[in-house]
Design a protein around this motif. Structure first.
Motif, PDB file in Angstrom:
ATOM      1  N   PHE A   1       0.614  -1.346   0.144  1.00 33.33           N
ATOM      2  CA  PHE A   1      -0.165  -0.306   0.147  1.00 33.33           C
ATOM      3  C   PHE A   1       0.744   1.422   0.285  1.00 33.33           C
ATOM      4  O   PHE A   1       1.116   1.811   1.113  1.00 33.33           O
ATOM      5  CB  PHE A   1      -0.739  -0.151   1.472  1.00 33.33           C
ATOM      6  CG  PHE A   1      -2.398   0.686   1.203  1.00 33.33           C
ATOM      7  CD1 PHE A   1      -2.686   1.866   0.019  1.00 33.33           C
ATOM      8  CD2 PHE A   1      -2.844   0.460   1.887  1.00 33.33           C
ATOM      9  CE1 PHE A   1      -3.647   2.609   0.061  1.00 33.33           C
ATOM     10  CE2 PHE A   1      -4.624   0.849   1.511  1.00 33.33           C
ATOM     11  CZ  PHE A   1      -4.850   1.954   1.061  1.00 33.33           C
ATOM     12  N   ALA A   2       1.318   1.640  -0.989  1.00 27.02           N
ATOM     13  CA  ALA A   2       2.465   2.807  -1.071  1.00 27.02           C
ATOM     14  C   ALA A   2       2.069   4.023  -1.663  1.00 27.02           C
ATOM     15  O   ALA A   2       2.742   4.657  -0.519  1.00 27.02           O
ATOM     16  CB  ALA A   2       2.839   3.086  -3.076  1.00 27.02           C
ATOM     17  N   HIS A   3       0.647   3.989  -1.247  1.00 33.20           N
ATOM     18  CA  HIS A   3      -0.046   5.008  -1.053  1.00 33.20           C
ATOM     19  C   HIS A   3       0.036   6.067   0.553  1.00 33.20           C
ATOM     20  O   HIS A   3      -0.122   6.764   0.710  1.00 33.20           O
ATOM     21  CB  HIS A   3      -1.887   5.692  -1.479  1.00 33.20           C
ATOM     22  CG  HIS A   3      -2.180   5.156  -2.570  1.00 33.20           C
ATOM     23  ND1 HIS A   3      -2.103   3.966  -3.716  1.00 33.20           N
ATOM     24  CD2 HIS A   3      -2.409   6.785  -3.626  1.00 33.20           C
ATOM     25  CE1 HIS A   3      -2.141   4.665  -4.563  1.00 33.20           C
ATOM     26  NE2 HIS A   3      -2.586   5.779  -5.087  1.00 33.20           N
ATOM     27  N   VAL A   4      -0.177   4.840   1.459  1.00 33.21           N
ATOM     28  CA  VAL A   4      -0.202   4.940   3.086  1.00 33.21           C
ATOM     29  C   VAL A   4       1.555   4.863   3.294  1.00 33.21           C
ATOM     30  O   VAL A   4       1.783   5.692   4.775  1.00 33.21           O
ATOM     31  CB  VAL A   4      -1.320   3.954   2.785  1.00 33.21           C
ATOM     32  CG1 VAL A   4      -1.034   4.015   4.418  1.00 33.21           C
ATOM     33  CG2 VAL A   4      -2.613   4.090   2.835  1.00 33.21           C
ATOM     34  N   PHE A   5       1.815   3.651   2.778  1.00 34.93           N
ATOM     35  CA  PHE A   5       3.191   3.765   3.638  1.00 34.93           C
ATOM     36  C   PHE A   5       4.349   3.879   2.621  1.00 34.93           C
ATOM     37  O   PHE A   5       5.679   4.330   3.483  1.00 34.93           O
ATOM     38  CB  PHE A   5       3.735   1.767   4.020  1.00 34.93           C
ATOM     39  CG  PHE A   5       2.053   1.838   5.377  1.00 34.93           C
ATOM     40  CD1 PHE A   5       2.261   2.185   6.401  1.00 34.93           C
ATOM     41  CD2 PHE A   5       1.068   0.625   4.211  1.00 34.93           C
ATOM     42  CE1 PHE A   5       1.158   1.309   6.872  1.00 34.93           C
ATOM     43  CE2 PHE A   5       0.567   0.662   5.392  1.00 34.93           C
ATOM     44  CZ  PHE A   5       0.172   0.982   6.896  1.00 34.93           C
ATOM     45  N   ALA A   6       4.393   4.450   2.334  1.00 37.55           N
ATOM     46  CA  ALA A   6       6.164   4.775   0.908  1.00 37.55           C
ATOM     47  C   ALA A   6       5.624   6.173   1.200  1.00 37.55           C
ATOM     48  O   ALA A   6       5.937   7.036  -0.053  1.00 37.55           O
ATOM     49  CB  ALA A   6       5.955   4.484  -0.236  1.00 37.55           C
ATOM     50  N   GLY A   7       5.843   6.844   2.294  1.00 37.31           N
ATOM     51  CA  GLY A   7       5.918   8.415   3.107  1.00 37.31           C
ATOM     52  C   GLY A   7       4.373   8.161   3.281  1.00 37.31           C
ATOM     53  O   GLY A   7       3.336   7.410   3.090  1.00 37.31           O
ATOM     54  N   ASP A   8       3.669   9.132   4.557  1.00 33.51           N
ATOM     55  CA  ASP A   8       2.540   9.265   4.409  1.00 33.51           C
ATOM     56  C   ASP A   8       1.913  10.304   4.237  1.00 33.51           C
ATOM     57  O   ASP A   8       0.634  10.629   4.287  1.00 33.51           O
ATOM     58  CB  ASP A   8       2.518   9.953   6.468  1.00 33.51           C
ATOM     59  CG  ASP A   8       3.161  11.290   6.195  1.00 33.51           C
ATOM     60  OD1 ASP A   8       3.461  12.183   5.353  1.00 33.51           O
ATOM     61  OD2 ASP A   8       3.136  11.843   7.802  1.00 33.51           O
TER      62      ASP A   8
END
Length: 691
Positions: free
Chosen positions: A606-613
């Motif tokens: 879930f890159a939207h949420v966990f690859a940065g905030d």
């Protein structure tokens, strides 16, 4: 020419070449000189830029003169320009055309940048000067007041009011989160790059249309399997395979690889990173006096509270799930009619949904794609912008680009330069998955009339020509809506420019722009067969329109489930012993997630949420903005002209060009005259009568 005598003191050392990231750029439109930039240029450029920025901030914070808007806020706005320039080039390349050298630098620099900015936004001297300006804010014009409000709030939310121990811990948290987010993204890219499904035999290719096989052959050549058809984990590869492949065993293999990215075990497994991130985010929120991270994050959005977000999501969840279960029954019935004796699973849904769509609407992707060549869809997006906003797009071949696939377009209006637009459309192993808009330079008026350099990055499959599905075309329009938000920006201060708005407002310009794609005024002109040039038949356009709400139960469930899981993670008040996958499963069980549907983005990828905030506790934003966009497009429909000039002028002035000059709710009311309800959204998705 003879070689110089290296023993001659005049030639003992040649002057080092200037670092192109720091030197002045004489390129067209001030584009980065990509051909001159190498990975080794970034570390010294970052060092120089950080040092310069620290000196600028120290000068501002230590100024003995009473604070003023000009010396304090404008000084802050104009500081760090070199750092911004270097970082914009670097992080755009890390996303769109990375390599091991850039990734190593990213792992080093991301936490250092986080610590650098944390130090600025928790500097008590600087905050005291900004805070003192609040008393005299009424003497400022509206845009300057907005800048003061947003800057002061940014300092408060970063921890400027904390005691020294709290500030120190906050700095540790943001630095560690930057490290974890970078590692999450790199792990995901590694998993996506490593997996392939080689289709060795004709039987392996059963059911696949020519466009899927052609794209797979190109992917094979790129992945070191010349002459082999290869399916990758790029969405433009995996989704057509799951849709058309007649090999259920291979569909299952591909589906499980797709849904298990980030949880493969070993060095690229993201589960431990997620648990640590969720815990650190909660600690960060509590340092600032919030009970949960969701409460902290949402306090500065249109939604304001987790309760408001959950209310919207659950209002949509019930009719979406009911609709999806009816869709499942229809798919099961069709599969059984074809002789399938099992139960529909996740790897079957797209396959039978496509068959049902063809049966119900006489419409299938293989029939529509020849009418949607990439160049024509780009032309359609450009023409729509021309008719709405008066923009003209001229391709430029003299502009440096960072990859041969990238195309450059000058954007003008009434003969005046507006922006430079870069389009990077094709999937490759060096690019992270997904589609996005970014900038190499943002608009502002503070340092003169600075015009933006905007980029759209996609992951379409290459072809001769590249043919898009209707969903691909919608993605292109979506990202171009973001691009227009950046290109049309017309504000004074860089901190308020372009897409720097609330997360649940930023998707309005992009999702609204999607509406024009399906209009006969657009499809009728630009959807033309790549071989014959014939327009898409009117009856096909009518069938596309009739099928717009087909399978929307499934699409809404996979999205809303992701948003609810994201919200649940960040509403946690106790993160001890967190097992991310067990937590995900528990939340899906709570909402009654159909087993045949996977989340659109499962937690480990879930890159939207966990690859940065950026979208942490904020994935709901697409749905919140969809409430706005459905109502906003209705404003055009109510005039009887979807290109109505007066409505388009208001849209440009209050939404696309306005940046963050005003509160988003005020901006929407200025455009529409009121705030919307969910009625238009439910109608758009075909869910109004589904509950």
């Amino acid at each position: 020419m003879t070689n110089p005598d290296l023993s001659d003191p005049d030639h003992s050392e040649s002057a080092p070449a200037p670092n192109p990231l720091i030197a002045a750029w004489s390129t067209p439109f001030g584009v980065p000189p990509f051909a001159e930039i190498r990975p080794e240029h970034f570390p010294p450029a970052f060092e120089a830029a950080l040092e310069a920025h620290r000196a600028e901030i120290e000068s501002l914070a230590a100024d003995p003169a009473p604070p003023s808007f000009e010396t304090t806020l404008l000084g802050l706005e104009t500081s760090g320009r070199l750092l911004t320039r270097v970082a914009q080039v670097f992080f755009n390349l890390c996303g769109a055309d990375t390599n091991p050298a850039l990734q190593a630098i990213e792992r080093d620099i991301a936490p250092r940048l986080a610590a650098h900015h944390a130090a600025i936004f928790t500097d008590a001297r600087l905050f005291q000067r900004i805070d003192a300006l609040e008393a005299g804010k009424d003497r400022l014009d509206a845009e300057a007041q907005r800048l003061l409000q947003r800057t002061r709030l940014a300092f408060i939310r970063a921890g400027a009011r904390l005691d020294p121990a709290g500030k120190a811990r906050m700095a540790e948290i943001v630095e560690r989160l930057a490290t974890l987010g970078t590692q999450f993204a790199q792990n995901l890219l590694a998993d996506e790059a490593a997996w392939t499904l080689v289709l060795d035999t004709e039987d392996d290719r059963a059911g696949l249309p020519d466009f899927v096989i052609d794209a797979a052959l190109r992917a094979g050549a790129e992945r070191g399997h010349p002459g082999k058809a290869v399916i990758t984990l790029s969405r433009s590869s995996i989704e057509p395979f799951l849709t058309f492949s007649a090999r259920r065993d291979l569909r299952r293999q591909a589906y499980e690889a797709w849904t298990r990215r980030g949880e493969m075990g070993g060095a690229t497994d993201n589960r431990a990173l997620i648990a640590e991130m969720v815990a650190l985010r909660l600690e960060r929120a509590r340092l600032l006096g919030y009970p949960t991270f969701a409460a902290y994050k949402l306090d500065d959005t249109m939604a304001k509270t987790p309760e408001a977000v959950r209310g919207l999501l659950e209002e949509v969840w019930a009719p979406a799930k009911a609709r999806a279960l009816r869709e499942l029954c229809d798919l099961q019935r069709l599969a059984e009619q074809e002789g399938f004796n099992g139960t529909i699973a996740g790897w079957d849904w797209r396959h039978y949904a496509e068959k049902l769509r063809k049966a119900r609407f006489d419409l299938d992707e293989a029939a529509t794609k020849p009418y949607l060549p990439l160049d024509q869809v780009i032309a359609a997006a450009f023409d729509t912008a021309s008719r709405l906003f008066g923009l003209v797009f001229t391709e430029r071949t003299d502009v440096p680009v960072y990859h041969p696939d990238v195309r450059a377009f000058e954007v003008s209006r009434d003969g005046r330069h507006v922006a430079l637009f870069l389009g990077d459309y094709f999937a490759r192993p060096s690019k992270r998955s997904g589609a996005w808009m970014s900038s190499f330079r943002t608009q502002e008026k503070l340092a003169g009339d600075i015009r933006p350099i905007i980029v759209n990055v996609m992951n379409f499959a290459k072809g001769e020509p590249a043919l898009l599905s209707f969903d691909d075309a919608r993605t292109l329009f979506h990202e171009f809506g973001h691009a227009l938000h950046g290109m049309l920006s017309d504000v004074t201060y860089p901190s308020l420019a372009g897409t720097d708005v609330a997360t649940d407002f930023v998707e309005l310009p992009s999702q609204l722009y999607e509406h024009w794609l399906s209009r006969p005024e657009v499809l009728g002109r630009f959807a033309r067969h790549h071989a014959t040039g014939q327009p898409m038949p009117e009856e096909m356009i009518a069938r596309i329109k009739a099928a717009q709400t087909f399978n929307q139960g499934y699409a809404t469930v996979e999205y809303v489930a992701s948003a609810l899981v994201d919200l649940a993670f960040h509403e946690m008040a106790d993160t001890s012993n967190l097992d991310p996958l067990a937590f995900e499963a528990k939340e899906l069980a709570r909402i009654g997630m159909p087993a045949e549907i996977s989340m659109r983005h499962r937690t480990p990828h879930f890159a939207h949420v966990f690859a940065g905030d950026g979208y942490s506790a904020g994935y709901y934003s697409y749905l919140w903005s969809e409430v706005l966009d459905a109502d906003a497009f209705a404003a055009f429909e109510e005039t009887g002209n979807v290109f109505d000039p007066a409505t388009a002028e208001r849209l440009s002035r209050f939404i696309y060009a306005a940046g963050n000059r005003r509160d988003p709710a005020e901006a929407y009311i200025a455009f529409r005259g009121r705030l919307p309800t969910t009625a238009a959204l439910l109608k758009k998705r075909g869910l109004a009568d589904a509950a």
